[in-house]
Design a protein around this motif. Structure first.
Motif: not given
Ligand SMILES: [Fe+2]
Length: 287
Positions: A139-141, A179-181, A193-197, A234-236, A244-246
């Protein structure tokens, strides 16, 4: 203005492809799509791939964005060159590695590498996560920026991004209803900096929280809820220190809300990142 239609993929270099792939499959829960000699492809939704680990430096990242088609790609290349931004046209072999008809590559003002792609491939088979993680979409980075104001101007004038909210100088940018990509976080250097799913619900966030803890995966933030997007997160930590983020429940800004929408400004403070009181162990979120 270059119209970004969708965030398609992120490509991350790794010196240990086997370890990165093991993490993506067994911990992150993505579906293994294919292994090639120098790259391993995963997906978090119905598209051909959304995450690629390739043989290379761990600081080497690129983000893929879809444009409307061949004509839009040509126009984007011309527009970037007119702004004196160096553009690389993907070779036949490079396009084949990305499973796209065509692409151009460029760097944003901070030096983050991006690829604009035309006609990326969609998978004909249903996405099947490798564990019961609840993931349904890449979904976003989060992107590092060495000058947030300058890069916000780049994304909102050269590209079609709009500011949804800001946390201090850090803008959260949308290119569609979500809201954000992209989120730009001040740093000394460029890089993803992070990868979201996205996951289906809070149960998935919490199930993964215990799953990851049990396996010794470092939780760096959360569980919590962002007051900006409203998402539960949740970031890990993953391979090569990537975060990575869920998350679930991200706010949508519908087309009818666009004309009157005004970004909100949140203080660069812990409570602007999490309204439940979780404190981030992430350098770019530390206040
Ligand atoms: Fe995020």
């Amino acid at each position: 203005m270059i119209e970004l239609k969708d965030l398609r993929y992120v490509r991350l270099g790794s010196r240990d492809l086997a370890a990165a792939a093991e993490y993506a499959r067994t911990i992150l829960g993505l579906e293994l799509v294919r292994r090639e000699s120098d790259a391993i492809y995963f997906r978090g939704d119905d598209r051909d791939h959304t995450l690629v680990y390739f043989e290379g430096d761990a600081a080497d990242h690129a983000t893929g964005w879809e444009v409307a088609g061949a004509a839009a790609l040509d126009a984007a290349g011309a527009e970037l060159e007119a702004k004196r931004i160096q553009v690389h046209r993907g070779s036949r072999a490079e396009c084949e590695k990305r499973y796209v008809a065509d692409f151009i590559a460029f760097a944003d003002p901070s030096g983050n590498r991006h690829e604009l792609v035309a006609s990326p491939r969609t998978s004909g088979t249903r996405f099947s996560p490798s564990r019961d993680c609840g993931v349904w979409s890449f979904s976003h980075i989060g992107l590092r920026t060495t000058n947030a104001a300058r890069d916000e101007t780049f994304w909102t004038t050269v590209m079609n991004a709009r500011v949804s909210d800001r946390i201090g100088a850090a803008p959260l940018l949308r290119i569609d209803e979500v809201h954000h990509r992209i989120a730009l976080f001040p740093s000394q250097h460029a890089g993803v900096q992070h990868v979201n799913h996205q996951v289906h619900g809070v149960d998935d966030v919490m199930r993964s929280y215990y799953f990851l803890r049990e396996r010794g995966v470092k939780i760096v933030f959360g569980p919590g809820r962002h007051p900006t997007s409203g998402a539960v997160f949740l970031y890990f930590e993953g391979p090569d220190g990537m975060v990575y983020e869920y998350s679930t429940g991200v706010r949508l800004i519908k087309p009818e809300e666009e004309p009157g929408y005004r970004p909100r400004l949140f203080a660069f403070a812990p409570e602007s990142f999490c309204m439940w009181g979780s404190r981030p162990d992430i350098p770019e979120f530390r206040t």
